[in-house]
Design an enzyme around this catalytic site. Structure first.
Site, mmCIF file in Angstrom:
data_model
loop_
_atom_site.group_PDB
_atom_site.id
_atom_site.type_symbol
_atom_site.label_atom_id
_atom_site.label_comp_id
_atom_site.label_asym_id
_atom_site.label_seq_id
_atom_site.Cartn_x
_atom_site.Cartn_y
_atom_site.Cartn_z
ATOM 1 N N LYS A 181 14.228 -4.135 -3.588
ATOM 2 C CA LYS A 181 12.875 -3.205 -4.421
ATOM 3 C C LYS A 181 12.277 -1.971 -4.391
ATOM 4 O O LYS A 181 11.697 -2.311 -2.688
ATOM 5 C CB LYS A 181 11.965 -4.305 -4.018
ATOM 6 C CG LYS A 181 11.136 -3.955 -5.844
ATOM 7 C CD LYS A 181 9.751 -4.760 -5.699
ATOM 8 C CE LYS A 181 8.744 -4.211 -5.257
ATOM 9 N NZ LYS A 181 8.298 -3.024 -5.391
ATOM 10 N N GLY A 233 5.651 -0.238 4.475
ATOM 11 C CA GLY A 233 5.021 -0.685 3.935
ATOM 12 C C GLY A 233 3.485 -0.966 4.402
ATOM 13 O O GLY A 233 3.593 -0.425 5.698
ATOM 14 N N SER A 234 2.631 -0.908 3.849
ATOM 15 C CA SER A 234 0.640 -0.953 3.945
ATOM 16 C C SER A 234 0.966 -1.893 5.310
ATOM 17 O O SER A 234 1.351 -3.286 5.349
ATOM 18 C CB SER A 234 0.519 -1.168 3.086
ATOM 19 O OG SER A 234 0.535 -2.124 2.688
ATOM 20 N N THR A 235 -0.090 -1.697 6.496
ATOM 21 C CA THR A 235 -0.143 -2.784 7.559
ATOM 22 C C THR A 235 -1.054 -4.199 6.528
ATOM 23 O O THR A 235 -0.681 -5.262 7.015
ATOM 24 C CB THR A 235 -1.008 -2.479 8.442
ATOM 25 O OG1 THR A 235 -0.040 -1.550 8.851
ATOM 26 C CG2 THR A 235 -1.430 -3.659 9.410
ATOM 27 N N GLY A 238 2.451 -6.341 4.791
ATOM 28 C CA GLY A 238 2.764 -6.643 6.085
ATOM 29 C C GLY A 238 2.170 -6.925 6.906
ATOM 30 O O GLY A 238 3.112 -8.801 7.028
ATOM 31 N N GLU A 255 7.620 -2.066 9.202
ATOM 32 C CA GLU A 255 7.222 -0.696 9.713
ATOM 33 C C GLU A 255 5.913 -0.829 9.155
ATOM 34 O O GLU A 255 6.129 -0.311 7.852
ATOM 35 C CB GLU A 255 8.506 0.043 9.993
ATOM 36 C CG GLU A 255 8.471 0.834 10.893
ATOM 37 C CD GLU A 255 8.334 2.112 9.572
ATOM 38 O OE1 GLU A 255 6.999 2.629 10.048
ATOM 39 O OE2 GLU A 255 8.874 2.248 9.512
ATOM 40 N N CYS A 289 4.775 8.341 7.732
ATOM 41 C CA CYS A 289 4.032 6.734 8.841
ATOM 42 C C CYS A 289 3.814 7.326 9.768
ATOM 43 O O CYS A 289 2.910 6.954 10.688
ATOM 44 C CB CYS A 289 4.436 5.635 8.867
ATOM 45 S SG CYS A 289 6.754 5.835 8.971
ATOM 46 N N GLU A 386 -5.114 5.038 8.516
ATOM 47 C CA GLU A 386 -4.263 5.989 8.168
ATOM 48 C C GLU A 386 -4.862 6.991 7.181
ATOM 49 O O GLU A 386 -4.589 5.913 6.383
ATOM 50 C CB GLU A 386 -2.791 5.191 7.879
ATOM 51 C CG GLU A 386 -1.777 5.716 7.600
ATOM 52 C CD GLU A 386 -0.529 5.117 7.442
ATOM 53 O OE1 GLU A 386 -1.081 4.172 7.605
ATOM 54 O OE2 GLU A 386 0.512 5.545 7.868
HETATM 55 O O1 TXE Z 1 1.392 0.386 -0.053
HETATM 56 P P1 TXE Z 1 2.019 -1.233 -0.343
HETATM 57 P P2 TXE Z 1 0.684 1.103 -0.628
HETATM 58 C C1 TXE Z 1 0.513 2.741 4.234
HETATM 59 C C2 TXE Z 1 -0.122 4.370 3.326
HETATM 60 C C3 TXE Z 1 -0.952 4.221 2.074
HETATM 61 C C4 TXE Z 1 -1.352 2.855 1.916
HETATM 62 C C5 TXE Z 1 -0.674 2.191 0.900
HETATM 63 O O2 TXE Z 1 -1.061 4.088 4.442
HETATM 64 O O3 TXE Z 1 -1.874 4.756 2.124
HETATM 65 O O4 TXE Z 1 -0.117 1.769 3.042
HETATM 66 O O5 TXE Z 1 0.052 2.626 0.539
HETATM 67 C C6 TXE Z 1 5.584 -3.418 -2.438
HETATM 68 N N1 TXE Z 1 4.581 -7.994 -1.243
HETATM 69 N N2 TXE Z 1 1.239 2.993 3.421
HETATM 70 O O6 TXE Z 1 -0.376 0.618 -1.638
HETATM 71 O O7 TXE Z 1 1.516 -1.622 -1.647
HETATM 72 C C7 TXE Z 1 4.566 -2.128 -3.363
HETATM 73 O O8 TXE Z 1 5.486 -2.676 -4.439
HETATM 74 C C8 TXE Z 1 5.636 -7.792 -1.081
HETATM 75 C C9 TXE Z 1 2.481 3.507 4.829
HETATM 76 O O9 TXE Z 1 1.236 1.828 -1.895
HETATM 77 O O10 TXE Z 1 2.022 -1.376 1.016
HETATM 78 C C10 TXE Z 1 6.167 -1.474 -2.563
HETATM 79 O O11 TXE Z 1 7.389 -1.307 -2.898
HETATM 80 N N3 TXE Z 1 5.798 -7.040 -1.469
HETATM 81 C C11 TXE Z 1 3.733 3.258 4.712
HETATM 82 C C12 TXE Z 1 6.249 -1.774 -0.719
HETATM 83 O O12 TXE Z 1 5.286 -2.827 -0.991
HETATM 84 C C13 TXE Z 1 4.698 -5.865 -1.741
HETATM 85 C C14 TXE Z 1 4.730 3.532 3.332
HETATM 86 C C15 TXE Z 1 5.002 -0.510 -0.080
HETATM 87 O O13 TXE Z 1 3.740 -0.721 -0.387
HETATM 88 C C16 TXE Z 1 3.679 -6.212 -1.890
HETATM 89 C C17 TXE Z 1 3.862 2.904 2.647
HETATM 90 C C18 TXE Z 1 3.005 -7.639 -1.557
HETATM 91 N N4 TXE Z 1 2.387 -8.749 -1.257
HETATM 92 C C19 TXE Z 1 2.294 3.035 2.670
HETATM 93 N N5 TXE Z 1 2.637 -5.729 -2.476
HETATM 94 C C20 TXE Z 1 4.811 3.201 6.108
HETATM 95 N N6 TXE Z 1 4.659 1.985 6.976
HETATM 96 O O14 TXE Z 1 5.685 4.627 6.178
HETATM 97 C C21 TXE Z 1 2.861 -4.549 -2.526
HETATM 98 N N7 TXE Z 1 4.284 -4.759 -2.666
#
Ligand code: TXE
Length: 479
Positions: A181, A233-235, A238, A255, A289, A386
């Site tokens: 996804k 994605g976000s912590t 995660g 990650e 990141c 971050e």
């Molecule tokens: O991330 P999300 P967001 C950090 C960065 C940014 C913050 C928020 O600090 O400002 O996160 O970004 C999917 N179960 N990073 O809100 O929500 C979502 O649809 C499963 C760092 O955009 O974590 C997308 O595909 N999946 C990072 C993905 O998760 C879920 C890169 C990332 O979105 C979900 C991005 C759930 N409950 C943001 N909720 C890095 N490490 O590079 C959302 N998603």
């Protein structure tokens, strides 16, 4: 002044459809019950396309297709799997312009970055893993390594195609099948990749791409037919995923975020270091990141570095992602722009000194000037959280020991940079820094052969290299 002129000729290389289905079992299909959503250009806010939202039933269908495909894909010889991966890599190269333009349209990143970084490295990941597919016996993966089965992968919006390749290439090389996804704001290059799978005659169901937002991601990682989860994605998300899969048979690699220190010593080649600082934080609008979002500069050269940094920032061009001269493109979404704006305000409120060069920004779209905060202390939120935008926090240090202590003083541990002429110091620092990747006299260098991943709240598991392969196999007794 900035003259915003869209670049229609480069746009014409992409065949943008008005709506996209889900890619399940080798076909583009309509969603069953999902509510379609729009993906927009963050540089202009124009709608690029309507995209399907995968419902629970769609997730079921995708996982079932991947499960069926797993039976034959996992039994294929490594050499045959490798052939498909080589084919995919070559088609990605052939269609590189399409991928680059589409990525810049949907994500907002400068075309010179999608063209020179995202797309070539994405193809390189497929070449690299194609090479491993028939040599897994030599990869020291443990006793009797076997694929997990169906892998559920959720990726973010900052490097849509590159993160897809980091996830899909090792999964396929080791004999797993995939349901991936992409992020809801950047689904288009993943859907173009689905076309590449068709063009490469990849057996149906080996790769499935389902689009949607958080709830679709949640349905995927929580699905009982998924054997392994890979997330970037976000912590916060995660941690939620880790809770969802706790107590199940699922394996996971996560990650997450970072707050890297870019550490500049007084014996470093200052001009080169300034370029590294700029790349470290302003590459990809700081949506990275491993971005070097904290500059730790030795006190004796702090003034000189700050002056040179400001002069360099004043030359950066902010604007149209499709213009080859653009250095800083659009912020990916309004939500992200709001987050950056809010944290930058917190920086000011906490007493740090804010500076950004004068530059005109386009009237529409999401933009943020390259920004530096000086006078930042370790306890400031802009030194701890971050920001994920083009914002650099500058701190100073006197001794190498102090630099290490400050660098390690965050909840994250993904990457770090060191600038010094002294080799022994590089080795000592690299050993002391709690960071999965440490760059010396460079920054943001990526190679499919190098494992990437973090310590602490930056997540667990590694992607890339032999270590990355090991995340996609299970070893020991037969299930
Ligand atoms: O991330 P999300 P967001 C950090 C960065 C940014 C913050 C928020 O600090 O400002 O996160 O970004 C999917 N179960 N990073 O809100 O929500 C979502 O649809 C499963 C760092 O955009 O974590 C997308 O595909 N999946 C990072 C993905 O998760 C879920 C890169 C990332 O979105 C979900 C991005 C759930 N409950 C943001 N909720 C890095 N490490 O590079 C959302 N998603």
């Amino acid at each position: 002044t900035f003259d915003y002129a869209p670049a229609p000729e480069s746009r014409s290389v992409v065949d943008l459809k008005s709506s996209y289905g889900l890619f399940i079992d080798g076909e583009f299909v309509d969603s069953r019950g999902g509510t379609p959503f729009k993906t927009i250009s963050p540089a202009t806010e124009e709608v690029l396309a309507e995209v399907s939202e995968a419902s629970q039933e769609d997730v079921d269908r995708a996982v079932a297709a991947a499960r069926t495909a797993f039976r034959s894909w996992s039994r294929l010889s490594g050499a045959d799997r490798g052939k498909y991966l080589f084919r995919i890599a070559r088609i990605m190269q052939e269609r590189a312009r399409e991928f680059a333009v589409l990525e810049s349209l949907d994500n907002g990143k400068p075309i010179k970055e999608s063209r020179d970084v995202d797309v070539p490295i994405a193809a390189a990941h497929f070449f690299y893993h194609a090479g491993w597919a028939d040599k897994l016996a030599y990869a020291s993966l443990g006793d009797n390594p076997r694929p997990h089965g169906v892998v559920g992968q959720v990726i973010p919006w900052n490097f849509p195609l590159l993160m897809l390749s980091w996830k899909i290439a090792p999964a396929l090389a080791t004999g797993n099948t995939v349901v991936l996804k992409p992020a809801e704001t950047t689904p288009l290059t993943a859907l173009l990749f689905a076309e590449v799978c068709q063009q490469a005659d990849l057996p149906p169901g080996v790769v499935n791409i389902i689009t949607g937002a958080g709830p679709t991601g949640q349905a995927l990682v929580g699905h009982e037919g998924v054997d392994k989860v890979a997330f970037t994605g976000s912590t916060a998300v995660g941690k939620a995923i880790a809770r969802t899969i706790a107590g199940t048979r699922k394996k996971a690699t996560l990650e997450l975020g970072g707050k890297a220190a870019n550490i500049v010593f007084d014996d470093s080649p200052v001009d080169q270091a300034v370029e590294g600082i700029v790349t470290g934080i302003f590459f990809n609008q700081g949506h990275v990141c491993c971005a070097g979002s904290r500059l730790l500069v030795q006190e004796s050269i702090a003034e000189e570095v700050e002056a040179k940094l400001k002069a360099r920032l004043a030359t950066l061009r902010v604007g149209d992602p499709l213009d080859k001269n653009t250095d800083i493109g659009a912020i990916n979404s309004r939500a992200q722009l709001d987050r950056i704006t809010e944290l930058a305000q917190v920086g000011e409120d906490e007493g740090a000194v804010r500076w950004a060069p004068e530059c005109e920004l386009p009237a529409n779209g999401f933009w943020f000037r390259p920004t530096i905060f000086t006078g930042v202390s370790q306890t400031h939120r802009i030194a701890q959280e971050e920001i994920f935008g083009p914002v650099l926090s500058v701190l100073t240090f006197r001794t190498p020991g102090e630099a290490v202590a400050k660098a390690n003083n965050t909840p994250y541990g993904l990457s770090a940079g060191i600038w010094t002429e002294k080799g022994s110091r590089i080795l000592w620092m690299a050993d002391q820094l709690k960071a999965g990747v440490v760059w010396a006299n460079t920054f943001n260098k990526f190679d499919p052969a190098s494992p990437f991943g973090g310590y602490k709240e930056s997540g667990y598991g590694r992607e890339g290299g032999r270590h990355g392969l090991s995340a996609y196999v299970t070893t020991g007794a037969t299930r």
